[in-house]
Structure formats: C-alpha cells, structure tokens
Design a protein around this motif. Structure first.
Motif, PDB file in Angstrom:
ATOM      1  N   VAL A  20      -7.805  22.155 -39.198  1.00  0.00           N
ATOM      2  CA  VAL A  20      -8.353  20.846 -39.552  1.00  0.00           C
ATOM      3  C   VAL A  20      -9.878  20.916 -39.530  1.00  0.00           C
ATOM      4  N   ALA A  21     -10.442  21.585 -38.542  1.00  0.00           N
ATOM      5  CA  ALA A  21     -11.901  21.714 -38.453  1.00  0.00           C
ATOM      6  C   ALA A  21     -12.462  22.419 -39.688  1.00  0.00           C
ATOM      7  N   ASP A  22     -11.764  23.454 -40.165  1.00  0.00           N
ATOM      8  CA  ASP A  22     -12.205  24.154 -41.375  1.00  0.00           C
ATOM      9  C   ASP A  22     -12.236  23.199 -42.570  1.00  0.00           C
ATOM     10  N   LEU A  23     -11.180  22.428 -42.723  1.00  0.00           N
ATOM     11  CA  LEU A  23     -11.095  21.469 -43.830  1.00  0.00           C
ATOM     12  C   LEU A  23     -12.214  20.437 -43.743  1.00  0.00           C
ATOM     13  N   LEU A  24     -12.399  19.850 -42.579  1.00  0.00           N
ATOM     14  CA  LEU A  24     -13.431  18.821 -42.417  1.00  0.00           C
ATOM     15  C   LEU A  24     -14.827  19.398 -42.614  1.00  0.00           C
ATOM     16  N   ARG A  25     -15.050  20.605 -42.147  1.00  0.00           N
ATOM     17  CA  ARG A  25     -16.346  21.266 -42.326  1.00  0.00           C
ATOM     18  C   ARG A  25     -16.621  21.487 -43.823  1.00  0.00           C
ATOM     19  N   LEU A  26     -15.617  21.945 -44.553  1.00  0.00           N
ATOM     20  CA  LEU A  26     -15.751  22.163 -45.988  1.00  0.00           C
ATOM     21  C   LEU A  26     -16.085  20.859 -46.713  1.00  0.00           C
ATOM     22  N   ALA A  65     -17.416  18.152 -45.399  1.00  0.00           N
ATOM     23  CA  ALA A  65     -18.734  17.678 -44.960  1.00  0.00           C
ATOM     24  C   ALA A  65     -19.835  18.438 -45.670  1.00  0.00           C
ATOM     25  N   GLN A  66     -19.651  19.744 -45.888  1.00  0.00           N
ATOM     26  CA  GLN A  66     -20.642  20.532 -46.615  1.00  0.00           C
ATOM     27  C   GLN A  66     -20.783  20.019 -48.041  1.00  0.00           C
ATOM     28  N   HIS A  67     -19.670  19.663 -48.651  1.00  0.00           N
ATOM     29  CA  HIS A  67     -19.702  19.141 -50.010  1.00  0.00           C
ATOM     30  C   HIS A  67     -20.463  17.829 -50.052  1.00  0.00           C
ATOM     31  N   ASP A  68     -20.223  16.953 -49.080  1.00  0.00           N
ATOM     32  CA  ASP A  68     -20.897  15.649 -49.039  1.00  0.00           C
ATOM     33  C   ASP A  68     -22.396  15.785 -48.822  1.00  0.00           C
ATOM     34  N   SER A  69     -22.826  16.844 -48.118  1.00  0.00           N
ATOM     35  CA  SER A  69     -24.246  16.983 -47.798  1.00  0.00           C
ATOM     36  C   SER A  69     -25.017  17.803 -48.856  1.00  0.00           C
ATOM     37  N   THR A  70     -24.300  18.382 -49.821  1.00  0.00           N
ATOM     38  CA  THR A  70     -24.955  19.167 -50.864  1.00  0.00           C
ATOM     39  C   THR A  70     -25.587  18.233 -51.889  1.00  0.00           C
ATOM     40  N   PRO A  71     -26.903  18.418 -52.176  1.00  0.00           N
ATOM     41  CA  PRO A  71     -27.556  17.568 -53.186  1.00  0.00           C
ATOM     42  C   PRO A  71     -26.907  17.782 -54.558  1.00  0.00           C
TER      43      PRO A  71
END
Length: 103
Positions: free
Chosen positions: A88-94, A96-102
C-alpha cells in the motif's frame, strides 16, 4: 446529503477502493461524506469500501467522539498476483509522486 453522484461510463485506471484509500491517506480524519464527494460515490458505497479495506487489513479506525480517525497499514501487500510484493505504501508513494510532478 443522500445525493447520487453523476455516473461515469468507460474504464478508469484506479478502482474505487484505491480512490477511497488515497482520500484517507490525504486526511486520516476525513468524513465519509467528504470521501464520497471527492470520489463521486455514494456514502453507502464508501462505507462498504472502508469495511472491505478494514476486513482485509489495509485500514483500521479509531472512534473519536462522533468521527473516525483512520490508520492505513502501509506494509500490507496489494491483492492482485500481478502486483506481487508491492505494498500500500508503494502505491500511495507512486500516486503522491504523480500529484507533486509539475505538469
């Protein structure tokens, strides 16, 4: 309240279970009503999804007065065999990275 969200046709990348989990990851004190609005689901559907996630060990909750505080179990392994070893942490991290990418 009790309003049925606009339906969606066609396929999507994320399941409703993933959307609910992401909503809870963003705010562990989020209300079911707010999750439903964000995910465009009924409150009853969100309640069922939360029960599924709790039953399978992805999520727990603590009652705090009239509301719940949710806790995601980050080490829980994703269910699908193709996701073997991913948590689950891997999924959420992925996500979150997408949301923070300009864009």
């Amino acid at each position: 309240m009790g309003e049925v969200p606009e339906s969606h046709t066609g396929w999507t990348f994320l399941t409703n279970h993933a959307r609910v989990l992401v909503s809870i990851a963003d705010d562990q004190n989020v209300r079911i009503r707010d999750i439903a609005a964000r995910c465009r689901l009924t409150e009853r559907a969100v309640q069922k999804i939360i029960a599924d996630l709790e039953q399978d060990g992805y999520l727990t909750h603590i009652r705090q007065g009239r509301s719940n505080a949710y806790h995601i179990q980050p080490g829980t392994v994703l269910r699908h065999p193709a996701d073997s070893g991913s948590t689950v942490a891997d999924l959420l991290r992925l996500l979150a990275q997408h949301d923070s990418t300009p864009q």
